[in-house]
Design an enzyme around this catalytic site. Structure first.
Site, PDB file in Angstrom:
ATOM      1  N   CYS A   1       0.829  -1.204   0.000  1.00 57.52           N
ATOM      2  CA  CYS A   1       0.000   0.000   0.000  1.00 57.52           C
ATOM      3  C   CYS A   1       0.863   1.253   0.000  1.00 57.52           C
ATOM      4  CB  CYS A   1      -0.897  -0.024   1.238  1.00 57.52           C
ATOM      5  SG  CYS A   1      -1.921   1.437   1.421  1.00 57.52           S
TER       6      CYS A   1
ATOM      7  N   CYS B   1      -8.427   0.047   6.937  1.00 57.38           N
ATOM      8  CA  CYS B   1      -7.103   0.648   7.076  1.00 57.38           C
ATOM      9  C   CYS B   1      -6.797   0.922   8.552  1.00 57.38           C
ATOM     10  CB  CYS B   1      -7.079   1.948   6.280  1.00 57.38           C
ATOM     11  SG  CYS B   1      -5.684   2.995   6.635  1.00 57.38           S
TER      12      CYS B   1
ATOM     13  N   TYR C   1      -2.463  31.734   4.443  1.00 53.53           N
ATOM     14  CA  TYR C   1      -2.785  30.353   4.060  1.00 53.53           C
ATOM     15  C   TYR C   1      -3.716  29.763   5.131  1.00 53.53           C
ATOM     16  CZ  TYR C   1       1.621  31.245   1.588  1.00 53.53           C
ATOM     17  OH  TYR C   1       2.627  31.816   0.853  1.00 53.53           O
TER      18      TYR C   1
ATOM     19  N   ASP D   1       1.080  29.184   7.178  1.00 53.10           N
ATOM     20  CA  ASP D   1       0.911  27.723   7.147  1.00 53.10           C
ATOM     21  C   ASP D   1       0.754  27.296   5.687  1.00 53.10           C
ATOM     22  OD1 ASP D   1       0.319  25.061   7.610  1.00 53.10           O
ATOM     23  OD2 ASP D   1      -1.607  25.415   8.587  1.00 53.10           O
TER      24      ASP D   1
ATOM     25  N   CYS E   1       4.460  21.929   6.559  1.00 51.64           N
ATOM     26  CA  CYS E   1       4.276  20.494   6.324  1.00 51.64           C
ATOM     27  C   CYS E   1       5.415  19.943   5.470  1.00 51.64           C
ATOM     28  CB  CYS E   1       2.920  20.220   5.680  1.00 51.64           C
ATOM     29  SG  CYS E   1       2.629  21.174   4.208  1.00 51.64           S
TER      30      CYS E   1
HETATM   31  N1  SAH Z   1      -4.032  26.790   8.153  1.00 48.07           N
HETATM   32  C1  SAH Z   1      -5.023  25.920   7.579  1.00 48.07           C
HETATM   33  C2  SAH Z   1      -4.687  25.442   6.154  1.00 48.07           C
HETATM   34  C3  SAH Z   1      -3.297  24.996   5.887  1.00 48.07           C
HETATM   35  S1  SAH Z   1      -3.072  24.126   4.378  1.00 48.07           S
HETATM   36  C4  SAH Z   1      -5.273  24.739   8.487  1.00 48.07           C
HETATM   37  O1  SAH Z   1      -4.519  24.507   9.430  1.00 48.07           O
HETATM   38  O2  SAH Z   1      -6.256  24.029   8.287  1.00 48.07           O
HETATM   39  C5  SAH Z   1      -2.514  25.367   3.280  1.00 48.07           C
HETATM   40  C6  SAH Z   1      -3.610  26.244   2.740  1.00 48.07           C
HETATM   41  O3  SAH Z   1      -3.008  27.180   1.850  1.00 48.07           O
HETATM   42  C7  SAH Z   1      -4.671  25.527   1.935  1.00 48.07           C
HETATM   43  O4  SAH Z   1      -5.936  25.856   2.464  1.00 48.07           O
HETATM   44  C8  SAH Z   1      -4.500  26.086   0.507  1.00 48.07           C
HETATM   45  O5  SAH Z   1      -5.721  26.204  -0.187  1.00 48.07           O
HETATM   46  C9  SAH Z   1      -3.888  27.430   0.766  1.00 48.07           C
HETATM   47  N2  SAH Z   1      -3.095  28.046  -0.304  1.00 48.07           N
HETATM   48  C10 SAH Z   1      -2.320  27.429  -1.238  1.00 48.07           C
HETATM   49  N3  SAH Z   1      -1.652  28.330  -1.975  1.00 48.07           N
HETATM   50  C11 SAH Z   1      -1.988  29.555  -1.496  1.00 48.07           C
HETATM   51  C12 SAH Z   1      -1.592  30.905  -1.843  1.00 48.07           C
HETATM   52  N4  SAH Z   1      -0.724  31.141  -2.817  1.00 48.07           N
HETATM   53  N5  SAH Z   1      -2.115  31.912  -1.114  1.00 48.07           N
HETATM   54  C13 SAH Z   1      -2.999  31.675  -0.114  1.00 48.07           C
HETATM   55  N6  SAH Z   1      -3.413  30.431   0.246  1.00 48.07           N
HETATM   56  C14 SAH Z   1      -2.896  29.389  -0.431  1.00 48.07           C
END
Ligand code: SAH
Length: 471
Positions: free
Chosen positions: A87, A173, A326, A396, A423
């Protein structure tokens, strides 16, 4: 050294690669080539001595398959899941959990040293102990099972084998919730009875593509969404009856239509067949509503730990203006809003911002404002036109890290504190290198194991502005 495909070598595994694969060096390679020849052996564990078969030879290194473990490493454990090797979902099940955590902590630190250019002693000093999970199985609140057909025409559901679209049948899973199997048994039996065919990627024909199952861990609410190559199926209400009768916590049943020939799982249209359109979950006392399409962290236990760490690193007293870049559905923003004067969130996906605004209202939070758009466009624009200000900025970003334009505006805004939730520690290290060359100083950080058994790791870092002395 002339290494051929299918050659078999005995090799001692002395290191682990970024995805958890074993790395070993052929002993006589120095004599033959003047350079060490390296084998990357998937499924081999640090400390093993293995027989490895070369799959893809390259200059100086090769990808190899684990043929046999000759002497097992003391870090080796018996995988919980029978499909762990085939997997694509798990990379580290054969490694003891303690060593998985140590591997991820090391991976973050190595990236900070090698890519970020920070001194090893400094990295050891500022990084706090990694946060692992007490129960590293059954932690995922979301699963998307692809559906296919076996040689006998029977419907199967499971996960893709590594780097392929071959379905490994597995309805239970070890990372997911117990309800997954109950739902899949009902849905697949029903489709067999009604002769509803699985979607076939090679022909573009058939109906049922994926079964999406989500669970609100704190509420026990279950969402089931069938992703169809079409918009409906026969006897929908009958399947709804069975699900609502047999699945504990069943709250929302919907179909999503995706008629494109694409690897993207969901299409844009979702129709609720029975129950609510959304389910709810709580993190740290805040309620979040989750629709089938919205992004929501998959490991709620660690998510709460990560958000709490971000909050504590933000050092809020109630007077601060905070930007959460983000921001997704506004989870971190709302976490911070309770202890800040004002929070602004920026996110590229418009539906996520709709959710964020509703979540703010749902939780009675009126000091959070959200903007739709790219962080690297929204932030510079608002800075130029409105001269926006921040005491603290939290970012983030997705795996590729922050856009340079975004970092440059952060540098102009010069918040006292910067909190980076990441991440991917490689792009984190790249971005920290840049920020720290422009006046920021790395103060502390911590790795969080959000994906036990998988190779990924989350990191939260705090930086402060220290002006020229940081340069
Ligand atoms: N902080 C949130 C999401 C983190 S994931 C949480 O903890 O749930 C990263 C996020 O960035 C996603 O929602 C994605 O849609 C967004 N994203 C990706 N590229 C981006 C950009 N250029 N500007 C703003 N947001 C973006």
């Amino acid at each position: 050294m002339n290494i051929q495909k299918n050659q078999i070598f005995t090799v001692k595994i002395t290191d682990m690669g970024t995805d958890g694969e074993g790395i070993g060096h052929l002993e006589d390679s120095d004599a033959l080539s003047g350079n060490g020849y390296t084998l990357f052996v998937k499924d081999a564990v640090l400390g093993d001595t293995v027989l490895a078969k070369v799959v893809k030879p390259k200059k100086g290194y090769a990808f190899a398959r684990l043929e046999e473990v000759l002497e097992p490493s003391s870090d080796r454990v018996e995988p919980v899941c029978a499909y762990a090797r085939q997997c694509g979902g798990c990379q580290l099940q054969a490694v003891s959990y303690e060593k998985q955590l140590a591997f991820k902590d090391r991976k973050v630190k190595n990236n900070l040293i090698r890519i970020g250019g920070f001194a090893p002693d400094f990295v050891e000093e500022i990084m706090e102990a990694p946060v692992g999970m007490e129960h590293p199985f059954h932690y995922r609140n979301k699963a998307q099972f692809p559906v296919g057909m076996d040689k006998n025409g029977r419907l199967i559901a499971g996960f893709y084998a590594g780097r392929t679209h071959t379905i490994i049948e597995n309805r239970d899973c070890a990372l997911g919730v117990a309800e997954n199997k109950i739902v899949l048994d009902i849905v697949l039996d029903f489709c067999m009875e009604k002769k509803i065919p699985a979607y076939d990627e090679t022909t573009g024909k058939g109906l049922l593509r994926h079964v999406l199952i989500r669970k609100g861990f704190s509420t026990g609410q279950i969402m089931v969404c069938l992703i169809l190559n079409g918009s409906s199926f026969a006897a929908e209400q009958e399947l709804a009856d069975r699900l609502f009768e047999k699945v504990p916590g069943m709250t929302s049943f919907s179909v999503n239509s995706n008629t494109e020939r694409t690897n993207v799982i969901m299409g844009s249209k979702t129709r609720t067949i029975r129950g609510k359109d959304r389910i709810e979950d709580t993190i740290g006392g805040l309620v979040f509503t989750i629709s089938p399409q919205s992004f929501y962290q998959v490991n709620p236990v660690q998510t709460e730990n990560i958000y709490s760490q971000a909050l504590s690193y933000a050092g809020l007293t109630g007077n601060e203006t905070v930007w959460d870049l983000y921001c997704g559905i506004g989870t971190i923003s709302l976490f911070l809003a309770r202890q800040a004067k004002q929070v602004y969130g920026v996110e590229i996906v418009p539906q996520a911002i709709d959710d964020a605004r509703q979540n703010a209202v749902r939780n009675g939070i009126d000091n959070a404002k959200f903007y739709v758009g790219k962080a690297e466009e929204v932030l510079p624009h608002l800075y130029e036109t409105e001269g926006i200000f921040a005491d603290v900025i939290v970012v983030d970003p997705p795996r590729k890290g922050c856009d340079e334009e975004c970092l440059n505006t952060i540098l102009k805004m010069r918040p006292k504190r910067l909190v980076y939730v990441s991440c991917d520690s490689a792009t984190l290290a790249r971005d920290l290198k840049y920020l720290c060359s422009q006046g920021y100083e790395l103060k502390c950080g911590r790795a969080f194991d959000n994906f036990p058994m998988g190779g990924h790791v989350e990191t939260v870092i705090m930086m402060t502005y220290c002006g020229d002395k940081g340069k």
